[in-house]
Design an enzyme around this catalytic site. Sequence first.
Site, PDB file in Angstrom:
ATOM      1  N   ASP A 113     -10.527   7.055   3.065  1.00 12.78           N
ATOM      2  CA  ASP A 113     -10.350   8.462   3.456  1.00 12.78           C
ATOM      3  C   ASP A 113     -11.474   9.396   2.998  1.00 12.78           C
ATOM      4  O   ASP A 113     -11.862  10.290   3.753  1.00 12.78           O
ATOM      5  CB  ASP A 113      -8.995   8.995   2.962  1.00 12.78           C
ATOM      6  CG  ASP A 113      -7.842   8.542   3.843  1.00 12.78           C
ATOM      7  OD1 ASP A 113      -8.100   8.068   4.967  1.00 12.78           O
ATOM      8  OD2 ASP A 113      -6.680   8.664   3.412  1.00 12.78           O
ATOM      9  N   ASN A 126       0.821  -1.211   0.000  1.00 14.45           N
ATOM     10  CA  ASN A 126       0.000   0.000   0.000  1.00 14.45           C
ATOM     11  C   ASN A 126       0.864   1.274   0.000  1.00 14.45           C
ATOM     12  O   ASN A 126       1.480   1.613   1.008  1.00 14.45           O
ATOM     13  CB  ASN A 126      -0.904  -0.057   1.242  1.00 14.45           C
ATOM     14  CG  ASN A 126      -1.914   1.062   1.277  1.00 14.45           C
ATOM     15  OD1 ASN A 126      -1.569   2.215   1.022  1.00 14.45           O
ATOM     16  ND2 ASN A 126      -3.143   0.742   1.596  1.00 14.45           N
ATOM     17  N   ASP A 127       0.875   1.984  -1.135  1.00 17.55           N
ATOM     18  CA  ASP A 127       1.691   3.193  -1.268  1.00 17.55           C
ATOM     19  C   ASP A 127       1.231   4.310  -0.321  1.00 17.55           C
ATOM     20  O   ASP A 127       2.042   5.131   0.108  1.00 17.55           O
ATOM     21  CB  ASP A 127       1.642   3.725  -2.703  1.00 17.55           C
ATOM     22  CG  ASP A 127       2.398   2.818  -3.670  1.00 17.55           C
ATOM     23  OD1 ASP A 127       3.398   2.192  -3.253  1.00 17.55           O
ATOM     24  OD2 ASP A 127       1.973   2.720  -4.841  1.00 17.55           O
ATOM     25  N   GLY A 128      -0.052   4.355  -0.038  1.00 17.49           N
ATOM     26  CA  GLY A 128      -0.568   5.388   0.865  1.00 17.49           C
ATOM     27  C   GLY A 128       0.016   5.242   2.259  1.00 17.49           C
ATOM     28  O   GLY A 128       0.406   6.226   2.892  1.00 17.49           O
ATOM     29  N   ASP A 138      -1.324  -3.519   9.901  1.00 18.13           N
ATOM     30  CA  ASP A 138      -2.663  -3.915   9.489  1.00 18.13           C
ATOM     31  C   ASP A 138      -3.623  -2.903  10.084  1.00 18.13           C
ATOM     32  O   ASP A 138      -3.448  -2.470  11.234  1.00 18.13           O
ATOM     33  CB  ASP A 138      -2.974  -5.338   9.977  1.00 18.13           C
ATOM     34  CG  ASP A 138      -4.040  -5.989   9.098  1.00 18.13           C
ATOM     35  OD1 ASP A 138      -3.900  -5.958   7.859  1.00 18.13           O
ATOM     36  OD2 ASP A 138      -5.019  -6.515   9.647  1.00 18.13           O
ATOM     37  N   SER A 139      -4.590  -2.501   9.281  1.00 18.17           N
ATOM     38  CA  SER A 139      -5.493  -1.458   9.747  1.00 18.17           C
ATOM     39  C   SER A 139      -6.912  -1.779   9.321  1.00 18.17           C
ATOM     40  O   SER A 139      -7.134  -2.637   8.467  1.00 18.17           O
ATOM     41  CB  SER A 139      -5.053  -0.099   9.208  1.00 18.17           C
ATOM     42  OG  SER A 139      -4.563  -0.213   7.888  1.00 18.17           O
ATOM     43  N   PHE A 142      -6.044   7.751   0.717  1.00 17.88           N
ATOM     44  CA  PHE A 142      -6.298   6.482   0.029  1.00 17.88           C
ATOM     45  C   PHE A 142      -7.447   5.768   0.743  1.00 17.88           C
ATOM     46  O   PHE A 142      -7.950   6.255   1.775  1.00 17.88           O
ATOM     47  CB  PHE A 142      -5.035   5.623   0.030  1.00 17.88           C
ATOM     48  CG  PHE A 142      -4.607   5.146   1.392  1.00 17.88           C
ATOM     49  CD1 PHE A 142      -4.973   3.888   1.853  1.00 17.88           C
ATOM     50  CD2 PHE A 142      -3.849   5.957   2.231  1.00 17.88           C
ATOM     51  CE1 PHE A 142      -4.584   3.446   3.113  1.00 17.88           C
ATOM     52  CE2 PHE A 142      -3.454   5.516   3.495  1.00 17.88           C
ATOM     53  CZ  PHE A 142      -3.822   4.264   3.941  1.00 17.88           C
TER      54      PHE A 142
HETATM   55  P1  ITT Z   1      -0.901  -4.199   3.175  1.00 14.34           P
HETATM   56  O1  ITT Z   1      -0.163  -4.700   1.977  1.00 14.34           O
HETATM   57  O2  ITT Z   1      -0.045  -3.351   4.090  1.00 14.34           O
HETATM   58  O3  ITT Z   1      -1.656  -5.252   3.922  1.00 14.34           O
HETATM   59  P2  ITT Z   1      -3.567  -3.206   2.493  1.00 14.34           P
HETATM   60  O4  ITT Z   1      -4.008  -2.052   1.658  1.00 14.34           O
HETATM   61  O5  ITT Z   1      -4.008  -4.576   2.111  1.00 14.34           O
HETATM   62  O6  ITT Z   1      -1.976  -3.129   2.591  1.00 14.34           O
HETATM   63  P3  ITT Z   1      -4.727  -3.668   5.142  1.00 14.34           P
HETATM   64  O7  ITT Z   1      -4.641  -5.138   4.943  1.00 14.34           O
HETATM   65  O8  ITT Z   1      -4.198  -3.091   6.405  1.00 14.34           O
HETATM   66  O9  ITT Z   1      -3.994  -2.859   3.970  1.00 14.34           O
HETATM   67  O10 ITT Z   1      -6.219  -3.252   4.921  1.00 14.34           O
HETATM   68  C1  ITT Z   1      -6.724  -2.077   5.390  1.00 14.34           C
HETATM   69  C2  ITT Z   1      -7.860  -1.566   4.531  1.00 14.34           C
HETATM   70  O11 ITT Z   1      -8.314  -0.375   5.149  1.00 14.34           O
HETATM   71  C3  ITT Z   1      -7.419  -1.188   3.108  1.00 14.34           C
HETATM   72  O12 ITT Z   1      -8.494  -1.334   2.207  1.00 14.34           O
HETATM   73  C4  ITT Z   1      -7.044   0.282   3.246  1.00 14.34           C
HETATM   74  O13 ITT Z   1      -7.279   0.985   2.056  1.00 14.34           O
HETATM   75  C5  ITT Z   1      -7.986   0.742   4.355  1.00 14.34           C
HETATM   76  N1  ITT Z   1      -7.279   1.723   5.184  1.00 14.34           N
HETATM   77  C6  ITT Z   1      -6.272   1.478   6.059  1.00 14.34           C
HETATM   78  N2  ITT Z   1      -5.792   2.623   6.573  1.00 14.34           N
HETATM   79  C7  ITT Z   1      -6.508   3.610   6.001  1.00 14.34           C
HETATM   80  C8  ITT Z   1      -6.467   4.999   6.082  1.00 14.34           C
HETATM   81  O14 ITT Z   1      -5.556   5.622   6.813  1.00 14.34           O
HETATM   82  N3  ITT Z   1      -7.333   5.696   5.370  1.00 14.34           N
HETATM   83  C9  ITT Z   1      -8.242   5.085   4.584  1.00 14.34           C
HETATM   84  N4  ITT Z   1      -8.336   3.767   4.419  1.00 14.34           N
HETATM   85  C10 ITT Z   1      -7.476   3.032   5.127  1.00 14.34           C
HETATM   86 NA    NA Z   2      -3.488  -6.393   3.229  1.00 13.90          NA
END
Ligand code: ITT
Ligand code: NA
Length: 185
Positions: free
Chosen positions: A142, A9-11, A65-66, A139
């Site tokens: 948001d 995730n670039d964001g 992870d978020s 991203f």
């Molecule tokens: P990884 O490769 O790091 O796992 P990911 O995008 O799959 O990247 P996650 O598994 O943590 O990330 O999934 C989190 C989801 O919640 C993902 O769809 C993100 O776009 C979203 N998300 C996480 N943090 C966010 C933020 O700060 N603002 C908006 N959306 C967020």
């Molecule tokens: Na992920």
Amino acid sequence: MELFFITSNDGKVREAKKFLEPLGINVIKKPLEYPEIQADTLEDVVVFGLNWLKDKVDKPFIIEDSGLFIEALNGFPGVYSAYVYKTIGLDGILKLMEGIENRKAYFKSVIGFYDGEIHLFVGEVRGRISNEKRGLHGFGYDPIFVPDGFDKTFAEMSTEEKNSVSHRGKALKEFYRWMKENLKK
Ligand code: ITT
Ligand code: NA
């Protein structure tokens, strides 16, 4: 020091760089795939990921992870946030929230760091789901998340402003505080 951020995730990387680089930590994105287990908590996902990665990466590294937890939907999408974002997306969430008055939600971030032991750093931000998508920055979710104390969405904020209130900004701050106390640079 150099720190790998293992993520697709670039964001997330942009936010970590903005926060950590002025503090002397050079964040390098490493797009290495690791298994994300189906678990009840973000913490479980991160611990499993760290254990899987720890013998495969030599430099110090973090993963994160978020998720977005919506009160009226009993915490959905939560640990399923990435899958839900890719499937029903923001429009799907707004549709699920149609006619629902309680729009309270929170974001949570769990950063995992491995240095021979596992260390977790957690941040949360409370807010609400907007009635429509707004803003072009950031991203993921948001454009539909308005943090408490603001009238604008995360997507209407600069990276610095988002970091100053966000779940990830808080987790990064905890991580940095711990690094400063525990690691010689
Ligand atoms: P990884 O490769 O790091 O796992 P990911 O995008 O799959 O990247 P996650 O598994 O943590 O990330 O999934 C989190 C989801 O919640 C993902 O769809 C993100 O776009 C979203 N998300 C996480 N943090 C966010 C933020 O700060 N603002 C908006 N959306 C967020
Ligand atoms: Na992920």
